[in-house]
Design a protein around this motif. Structure first.
Motif, mmCIF file in Angstrom:
data_model
loop_
_atom_site.group_PDB
_atom_site.id
_atom_site.type_symbol
_atom_site.label_atom_id
_atom_site.label_comp_id
_atom_site.label_asym_id
_atom_site.label_seq_id
_atom_site.Cartn_x
_atom_site.Cartn_y
_atom_site.Cartn_z
ATOM 1 N N GLN A 182 -2.713 0.260 -6.182
ATOM 2 C CA GLN A 182 -1.411 -0.285 -6.554
ATOM 3 C C GLN A 182 -1.017 0.223 -7.947
ATOM 4 O O GLN A 182 -1.880 0.593 -8.755
ATOM 5 C CB GLN A 182 -1.466 -1.803 -6.548
ATOM 6 C CG GLN A 182 -1.904 -2.383 -5.209
ATOM 7 C CD GLN A 182 -0.952 -2.043 -4.087
ATOM 8 O OE1 GLN A 182 0.172 -2.523 -4.042
ATOM 9 N NE2 GLN A 182 -1.399 -1.213 -3.155
ATOM 10 N N SER A 195 -9.333 -2.949 2.529
ATOM 11 C CA SER A 195 -8.221 -3.114 3.460
ATOM 12 C C SER A 195 -8.466 -4.187 4.504
ATOM 13 O O SER A 195 -7.548 -4.599 5.205
ATOM 14 C CB SER A 195 -7.914 -1.783 4.148
ATOM 15 O OG SER A 195 -9.059 -1.272 4.799
ATOM 16 N N THR A 249 -5.065 2.315 -0.974
ATOM 17 C CA THR A 249 -4.896 0.919 -1.381
ATOM 18 C C THR A 249 -4.511 0.758 -2.855
ATOM 19 O O THR A 249 -4.210 -0.346 -3.288
ATOM 20 C CB THR A 249 -6.179 0.112 -1.129
ATOM 21 O OG1 THR A 249 -7.259 0.690 -1.866
ATOM 22 C CG2 THR A 249 -6.527 0.084 0.358
ATOM 23 N N ARG A 276 -10.211 -2.687 -4.157
ATOM 24 C CA ARG A 276 -9.416 -3.270 -3.068
ATOM 25 C C ARG A 276 -10.013 -2.830 -1.740
ATOM 26 O O ARG A 276 -10.408 -1.678 -1.589
ATOM 27 C CB ARG A 276 -7.948 -2.821 -3.154
ATOM 28 C CG ARG A 276 -7.226 -3.348 -4.377
ATOM 29 C CD ARG A 276 -5.768 -2.908 -4.411
ATOM 30 N NE ARG A 276 -5.136 -3.296 -5.658
ATOM 31 C CZ ARG A 276 -4.472 -4.442 -5.855
ATOM 32 N NH1 ARG A 276 -4.352 -5.295 -4.842
ATOM 33 N NH2 ARG A 276 -3.939 -4.726 -7.025
ATOM 34 N N TYR A 294 -8.775 -8.434 -1.374
ATOM 35 C CA TYR A 294 -8.793 -8.133 0.054
ATOM 36 C C TYR A 294 -7.390 -8.329 0.617
ATOM 37 O O TYR A 294 -6.556 -9.046 0.030
ATOM 38 C CB TYR A 294 -9.824 -8.979 0.796
ATOM 39 C CG TYR A 294 -9.587 -10.471 0.792
ATOM 40 C CD1 TYR A 294 -8.834 -11.096 1.799
ATOM 41 C CD2 TYR A 294 -10.137 -11.278 -0.202
ATOM 42 C CE1 TYR A 294 -8.633 -12.457 1.798
ATOM 43 C CE2 TYR A 294 -9.937 -12.642 -0.214
ATOM 44 C CZ TYR A 294 -9.185 -13.242 0.795
ATOM 45 O OH TYR A 294 -8.971 -14.593 0.787
ATOM 46 N N ALA A 295 -7.120 -7.680 1.717
ATOM 47 C CA ALA A 295 -5.788 -7.739 2.318
ATOM 48 C C ALA A 295 -5.506 -9.143 2.852
ATOM 49 O O ALA A 295 -6.352 -9.760 3.489
ATOM 50 C CB ALA A 295 -5.672 -6.714 3.437
ATOM 51 N N THR A 298 -9.498 -8.095 5.930
ATOM 52 C CA THR A 298 -8.995 -9.430 5.589
ATOM 53 C C THR A 298 -10.101 -10.464 5.430
ATOM 54 O O THR A 298 -9.819 -11.647 5.258
ATOM 55 C CB THR A 298 -8.010 -9.907 6.670
ATOM 56 O OG1 THR A 298 -8.681 -9.925 7.939
ATOM 57 C CG2 THR A 298 -6.795 -8.999 6.742
ATOM 58 N N TRP A 346 -1.979 -8.926 -0.953
ATOM 59 C CA TRP A 346 -3.346 -8.877 -1.474
ATOM 60 C C TRP A 346 -3.764 -10.242 -2.006
ATOM 61 O O TRP A 346 -2.980 -10.935 -2.654
ATOM 62 C CB TRP A 346 -3.458 -7.851 -2.606
ATOM 63 C CG TRP A 346 -3.251 -6.451 -2.149
ATOM 64 C CD1 TRP A 346 -2.117 -5.703 -2.277
ATOM 65 C CD2 TRP A 346 -4.202 -5.627 -1.470
ATOM 66 N NE1 TRP A 346 -2.302 -4.463 -1.725
ATOM 67 C CE2 TRP A 346 -3.569 -4.383 -1.221
ATOM 68 C CE3 TRP A 346 -5.517 -5.805 -1.047
ATOM 69 C CZ2 TRP A 346 -4.227 -3.340 -0.567
ATOM 70 C CZ3 TRP A 346 -6.166 -4.774 -0.410
ATOM 71 C CH2 TRP A 346 -5.519 -3.551 -0.177
ATOM 72 N N ASP A 385 -10.739 2.352 7.642
ATOM 73 C CA ASP A 385 -9.300 2.388 7.389
ATOM 74 C C ASP A 385 -8.582 3.420 8.264
ATOM 75 O O ASP A 385 -7.390 3.657 8.099
ATOM 76 C CB ASP A 385 -8.996 2.646 5.902
ATOM 77 C CG ASP A 385 -9.809 3.783 5.315
ATOM 78 O OD1 ASP A 385 -10.378 4.574 6.101
ATOM 79 O OD2 ASP A 385 -9.878 3.886 4.088
ATOM 80 N N GLN A 396 -11.109 2.449 -0.805
ATOM 81 C CA GLN A 396 -10.383 2.323 0.447
ATOM 82 C C GLN A 396 -9.091 3.132 0.327
ATOM 83 O O GLN A 396 -8.247 2.876 -0.530
ATOM 84 C CB GLN A 396 -10.087 0.855 0.745
ATOM 85 C CG GLN A 396 -11.353 0.073 1.061
ATOM 86 C CD GLN A 396 -11.653 0.026 2.534
ATOM 87 O OE1 GLN A 396 -11.320 -0.939 3.191
ATOM 88 N NE2 GLN A 396 -12.303 1.051 3.060
ATOM 89 N N TRP A 397 -8.958 4.109 1.189
ATOM 90 C CA TRP A 397 -7.878 5.094 1.094
ATOM 91 C C TRP A 397 -6.504 4.423 1.086
ATOM 92 O O TRP A 397 -6.187 3.577 1.925
ATOM 93 C CB TRP A 397 -7.979 6.060 2.266
ATOM 94 C CG TRP A 397 -6.925 7.103 2.295
ATOM 95 C CD1 TRP A 397 -5.800 7.102 3.077
ATOM 96 C CD2 TRP A 397 -6.863 8.286 1.501
ATOM 97 N NE1 TRP A 397 -5.053 8.220 2.816
ATOM 98 C CE2 TRP A 397 -5.680 8.968 1.856
ATOM 99 C CE3 TRP A 397 -7.694 8.836 0.531
ATOM 100 C CZ2 TRP A 397 -5.319 10.180 1.280
ATOM 101 C CZ3 TRP A 397 -7.333 10.038 -0.048
ATOM 102 C CH2 TRP A 397 -6.163 10.689 0.326
ATOM 103 N N VAL A 409 0.846 -1.188 0.000
ATOM 104 C CA VAL A 409 0.000 0.000 0.000
ATOM 105 C C VAL A 409 0.877 1.232 0.000
ATOM 106 O O VAL A 409 1.877 1.301 0.705
ATOM 107 C CB VAL A 409 -0.911 0.009 1.244
ATOM 108 C CG1 VAL A 409 -1.701 1.292 1.303
ATOM 109 C CG2 VAL A 409 -1.840 -1.193 1.227
#
Length: 334
Positions: free
Chosen positions: A55, A298, A53, A296, A309-310, A300, A318, A82, A50-51, A2
């Motif tokens: 890539q 953050s 995230t 995405r 998902y993380a 799990t 990821w 988040d 999601q802030w 991230v």
């Protein structure tokens, strides 16, 4: 990995993507969003909701799959899963935005712009919208409302010449206690006129009271500006098509475009993929644009939202849900 705030600050140091000449912009014609050539365009893509995230490969992957747009947030004055709040309480900062967070926003917008994805920028404010029944919000706190207005003035100036800045979404999911649809609409009208004092070209997105409820669309209708795109949430539940007619009836009654800022379903829901296909096909059949929630996430938990998902056990942190990626990507191309 991230993108961290420190990395973003080093990479961009608060700069923004810009060009010397006024860039091409989307517009509105009747019930259509139209591209710079005046042709109708149905905006389809993902939320990068999601802030932090996003890539490096995501913009290109989205575009290659057929996406022509993306929805990007700035989290300001609130609490989110988040843990982000981009508000800078320093009264000496006229933007009211934390510098490192602004650098990350610059980076994310540049990534999308470079991939030729039409950007919908939204400023999220859990507190300001009245989330969770909070009594201190933009309708009751004139100081914070003024700061929010100044945030938008700053952002509009900053990105006014950014290529592929598609739409400006003022505030998602308003639900202030005791405020009528008309009072919520008046807030949007005031913010719209504030933005139009700086940028008269870029379409503005507004939505209805009661958490962007599709059943309140009629109360959101405004004549304050001709380049308004309407939105409502479309999280998918047991009766997946129950809001399609609300959307198409409103669009036809007022000859205005409606674009869905968030459509999605938790992966672990019963018949989730069948319901998702049903809704996305209905959007396709009715020329309704959309942004999938979310690309995405953050968390799990594999059974909630998110194409990725993380997962700390993965080399890049990821875990991809390949069946969901194929499903949503399959509706990105007309």
């Amino acid at each position: 990995m991230v993108f961290g705030l420190t990395t973003a600050a080093v990479l961009l140091a608060g700069t923004a993507a810009a060009s010397a000449a006024a860039p091409a912009r989307l517009s509105v014609s009747g019930s259509n969003v139209v591209d710079p050539a005046g042709n109708p365009i149905v905006l389809r893509g993902y939320n990068w909701g999601q802030w932090g995230t996003v890539q490096p490969q995501d913009p290109g992957d989205n575009a290659a799959a057929g996406a022509n747009s993306v929805r990007i947030p700035l989290r300001w004055w609130g609490e989110w899963k988040d843990g982000v709040d981009s508000r800078d309480p320093d009264p000496g900062n006229p933007s009211h935005i934390d510098a490192a967070h602004l650098a990350l926003l610059d980076q994310t917008i540049k990534q999308a712009s470079d991939a030729h994805l039409w950007i919908t920028l939204f400023v999220d404010s859990d507190y300001g919208q009245g989330a969770g029944g909070r009594p201190d919000n933009f309708w009751t706190n004139p100081v914070m409302k003024q700061q929010f207005k100044e945030v938008w003035q700053f952002l509009v100036r900053r990105y006014k010449t950014t290529p592929y800045m598609g739409m400006l979404e003022i505030l998602p999911e308003p639900k202030p206690i005791g405020q009528s649809d008309a009072q919520v609409r008046a807030f949007y009208d005031e913010m719209t006129l504030t933005i139009r004092g700086i940028d008269k070209r870029t379409p503005i997105v507004v939505g209805p009271n009661d958490n962007y409820s599709c059943s309140h669309l009629e109360g959101a209708y405004t004549t304050v500006d001709p380049k308004i795109v309407y939105t409502c949430n479309y999280f998918i539940f047991d009766n997946p098509l129950n809001r399609i007619k609300l959307i198409t009836d409103f669009r036809a009654a007022h000859n205005v475009p409606v674009w869905i800022n968030q459509v999605g379903i938790e992966s672990g829901d019963v018949d989730a993929k069948t319901k998702a296909r049903t809704v996305l096909q209905a959007f396709e059949d009715n020329n309704i644009g959309w942004a999938w929630w979310t690309y995405r996430i953050s968390g799990t938990n594999p059974d909630t939202h998110g194409i990725y998902y993380a997962d700390p056990n993965e080399p890049d942190g990821w875990h991809l849900k390949p069946a969901w990626l194929a499903l949503v990507n399959g509706f990105l191309v007309a």
